[in-house]
Design an enzyme around this catalytic site. Structure first.
Site, PDB file in Angstrom:
ATOM      1  CB  ILE A  14     -19.361  39.185  93.952  1.00  0.00           C
ATOM      2  CG1 ILE A  14     -20.134  38.079  94.637  1.00  0.00           C
ATOM      3  CG2 ILE A  14     -18.220  39.674  94.826  1.00  0.00           C
ATOM      4  CD1 ILE A  14     -21.190  37.423  93.787  1.00  0.00           C
ATOM      5  CE  LYS A  90     -14.793  31.781  93.934  1.00  0.00           C
ATOM      6  NZ  LYS A  90     -14.979  32.338  92.535  1.00  0.00           N
ATOM      7  CG  ASP A 168     -13.103  33.389  89.663  1.00  0.00           C
ATOM      8  OD1 ASP A 168     -12.680  33.875  90.725  1.00  0.00           O
ATOM      9  OD2 ASP A 168     -14.270  33.563  89.249  1.00  0.00           O
TER      10      ASP A 168
HETATM   11  P1  NAP Z   1     -14.995  42.807  90.184  1.00  0.00           P
HETATM   12  O1  NAP Z   1     -16.350  43.065  89.582  1.00  0.00           O
HETATM   13  O2  NAP Z   1     -13.788  43.067  89.363  1.00  0.00           O
HETATM   14  O3  NAP Z   1     -14.966  43.652  91.533  1.00  0.00           O
HETATM   15  C1  NAP Z   1     -13.868  43.668  92.405  1.00  0.00           C
HETATM   16  C2  NAP Z   1     -13.706  45.087  92.932  1.00  0.00           C
HETATM   17  O4  NAP Z   1     -12.573  45.098  93.794  1.00  0.00           O
HETATM   18  C3  NAP Z   1     -13.434  46.090  91.829  1.00  0.00           C
HETATM   19  O5  NAP Z   1     -14.623  46.687  91.355  1.00  0.00           O
HETATM   20  C4  NAP Z   1     -12.491  47.083  92.470  1.00  0.00           C
HETATM   21  O6  NAP Z   1     -13.228  48.181  92.971  1.00  0.00           O
HETATM   22  C5  NAP Z   1     -11.881  46.349  93.658  1.00  0.00           C
HETATM   23  N1  NAP Z   1     -10.448  46.078  93.482  1.00  0.00           N
HETATM   24  C6  NAP Z   1      -9.483  46.257  94.421  1.00  0.00           C
HETATM   25  N2  NAP Z   1      -8.291  45.897  93.955  1.00  0.00           N
HETATM   26  C7  NAP Z   1      -8.470  45.506  92.697  1.00  0.00           C
HETATM   27  C8  NAP Z   1      -7.603  45.026  91.692  1.00  0.00           C
HETATM   28  N3  NAP Z   1      -6.285  44.881  91.915  1.00  0.00           N
HETATM   29  N4  NAP Z   1      -8.121  44.699  90.490  1.00  0.00           N
HETATM   30  C9  NAP Z   1      -9.439  44.830  90.241  1.00  0.00           C
HETATM   31  N5  NAP Z   1     -10.325  45.273  91.184  1.00  0.00           N
HETATM   32  C10 NAP Z   1      -9.834  45.616  92.393  1.00  0.00           C
HETATM   33  O7  NAP Z   1     -14.886  41.315  90.682  1.00  0.00           O
HETATM   34  P2  NAP Z   1     -16.036  40.389  91.291  1.00  0.00           P
HETATM   35  O8  NAP Z   1     -16.658  39.597  90.212  1.00  0.00           O
HETATM   36  O9  NAP Z   1     -16.903  41.173  92.175  1.00  0.00           O
HETATM   37  O10 NAP Z   1     -15.118  39.358  92.110  1.00  0.00           O
HETATM   38  C11 NAP Z   1     -14.514  39.709  93.337  1.00  0.00           C
HETATM   39  C12 NAP Z   1     -14.293  38.441  94.117  1.00  0.00           C
HETATM   40  O11 NAP Z   1     -15.569  37.812  94.317  1.00  0.00           O
HETATM   41  C13 NAP Z   1     -13.415  37.409  93.393  1.00  0.00           C
HETATM   42  O12 NAP Z   1     -12.590  36.746  94.309  1.00  0.00           O
HETATM   43  C14 NAP Z   1     -14.439  36.456  92.776  1.00  0.00           C
HETATM   44  O13 NAP Z   1     -13.918  35.124  92.614  1.00  0.00           O
HETATM   45  C15 NAP Z   1     -15.531  36.478  93.824  1.00  0.00           C
HETATM   46  N6  NAP Z   1     -16.853  36.110  93.309  1.00  0.00           N
HETATM   47  C16 NAP Z   1     -17.348  36.659  92.156  1.00  0.00           C
HETATM   48  C17 NAP Z   1     -18.577  36.232  91.664  1.00  0.00           C
HETATM   49  C18 NAP Z   1     -19.204  36.798  90.416  1.00  0.00           C
HETATM   50  O14 NAP Z   1     -20.238  36.278  89.963  1.00  0.00           O
HETATM   51  N7  NAP Z   1     -18.682  37.864  89.822  1.00  0.00           N
HETATM   52  C19 NAP Z   1     -19.304  35.253  92.351  1.00  0.00           C
HETATM   53  C20 NAP Z   1     -18.799  34.774  93.556  1.00  0.00           C
HETATM   54  C21 NAP Z   1     -17.574  35.205  94.012  1.00  0.00           C
HETATM   55  P3  NAP Z   1     -12.481  49.601  93.078  1.00  0.00           P
HETATM   56  O15 NAP Z   1     -11.804  49.841  91.769  1.00  0.00           O
HETATM   57  O16 NAP Z   1     -13.599  50.563  93.374  1.00  0.00           O
HETATM   58  O17 NAP Z   1     -11.494  49.480  94.208  1.00  0.00           O
END
Ligand code: NAP
Length: 310
Positions: A14, A90, A168
């Protein structure tokens, strides 16, 4: 007005898809750093952790936390202690009580805390809210069905406790419903379907209501491989109202009145609101969607369904 010097923490999906482009186009911000354990952005100073960033001497006013909900509280607490304004993706945390703690800490420190709900920043949300304020609502049906393999590949955290599973995306529906409907919602019953090998639900059926005893149902399912639905159907005495495309489109009495979605407005709107909060010395922490999810885990009857693998 001087731009707000901001850093992103957690450079994942995101952050790359929405936060970087929104910040890049905004005159309100200067993106000065990234803190992410395994990722970096071109030409922006990048650090593995927020602590390392804070120790670097880079001048900073705010952070935007894009990490999963697990572990957010500790990062947000450290940012607030350092006198930074904090925007939370969120869901704002792993539990209701830890986000309340952040709100107290931000107030005590005199910084802004924004628990963002991106679906609430979609183009049809405020028009739907205004319209429904003048109608007699008879029932509401929320249908949020998507394919987890398509939208969340490789996201192991989402299946862990506090990852919330199908909530989520479901919490986005609840953030919209709690904004567009005129009365506070409460949960009456829920059935949660947990894959045998997972710690979070793959589907959830909720029965909700409000002070007018409006029947409100929610159908959240991650096993939908056909057409994807992010819809809220509101039956009103005056005719049907349909909020669809996750809040980007609105149909009133069978006629489309808003059909947004092509131009991305949610994240620019969120960042504009955060800038207003920071400059106005205010916070915005509405936990109604998170409370309903917590209630679903508390009241929900659990059933075990077939194992899930990617
Ligand atoms: P993601 O792709 O897994 O990215 C999260 C990043 O946070 C990871 O790349 C990681 O980067 C870091 N991180 C730090 N602690 C972590 C842990 N314990 N486990 C996994 N990653 C960790 O997730 P995302 O989809 O971006 O979602 C992140 C947040 O945004 C969530 O709360 C989600 O509900 C929200 N969101 C997501 C979307 C969507 O479409 N994906 C849309 C709206 C909101 P490093 O390893 O480099 O630290």
């Amino acid at each position: 007005m001087a731009p707000i010097r901001i850093a992103i923490v957690g450079l994942g999906k995101i952050a790359r898809d929405q936060h970087l482009p929104a910040l890049g186009r905004s005159a309100d911000y200067d993106l000065v750093a990234i803190a992410s354990r395994n990722a970096a952005a071109d030409e922006i100073p990048s650090f593995a952790t927020l602590d390392e960033l804070l120790g670097s001497g880079i001048a900073l006013d705010a952070v935007s936390l894009c990490t999963p909900p697990q572990g957010r509280h500790a990062i947000a607490r450290a940012a607030i202690a350092a006198g930074l304004h904090v925007m939370l993706e969120k869901p704002p945390g792993a539990s209701v009580s830890e986000v309340l703690d952040l709100a107290d800490a931000a107030a005590a420190k005199g910084v802004s805390l924004f628990a963002s709900w991106h679906t609430r920043a979609a183009p049809a949300i405020e028009p739907a809210r205004s319209l429904l304020a003048g109608r007699t609502i008879e029932s509401v049906s929320i249908v949020w069905r998507e394919d987890v393999r398509r939208w969340h590949p490789g996201q192991d955290w989402i299946w862990e406790p506090a990852g919330m599973g199908v909530f989520d995306p479901g919490i986005n529906a609840l953030s919209a419903a709690t904004r567009i409907l005129p009365r506070a919602l409460f949960l009456e019953a829920a059935e949660l379907s947990f894959p045998e090998n997972r710690a979070a639900p793959i589907a959830a059926q909720l029965r909700l209501s409000d002070a007018a005893r409006t029947p409100i149902s929610a159908d959240f399912d991650w096993r939908e491989t056909g057409p994807q639905s992010w819809d809220i159907h509101v039956a009103t005495k005056e005719g049907p109202v349909l909020l669809s495309k996750g809040g980007a489109a609105l149909a009133v009495d069978g006629e489309t009145v808003i059909d947004g979605g092509e131009i991305e407005v949610e994240y620019p709107n969120l960042y504009a609101h955060f800038a207003d909060l920071v400059r106005g010395g205010r916070s915005d922490v509405d936990l109604a969607p998170l409370r309903l999810v917590a209630d679903a885990f508390m009241l929900g009857r659990r059933r075990s369904v077939e194992s899930f693998s990617e």
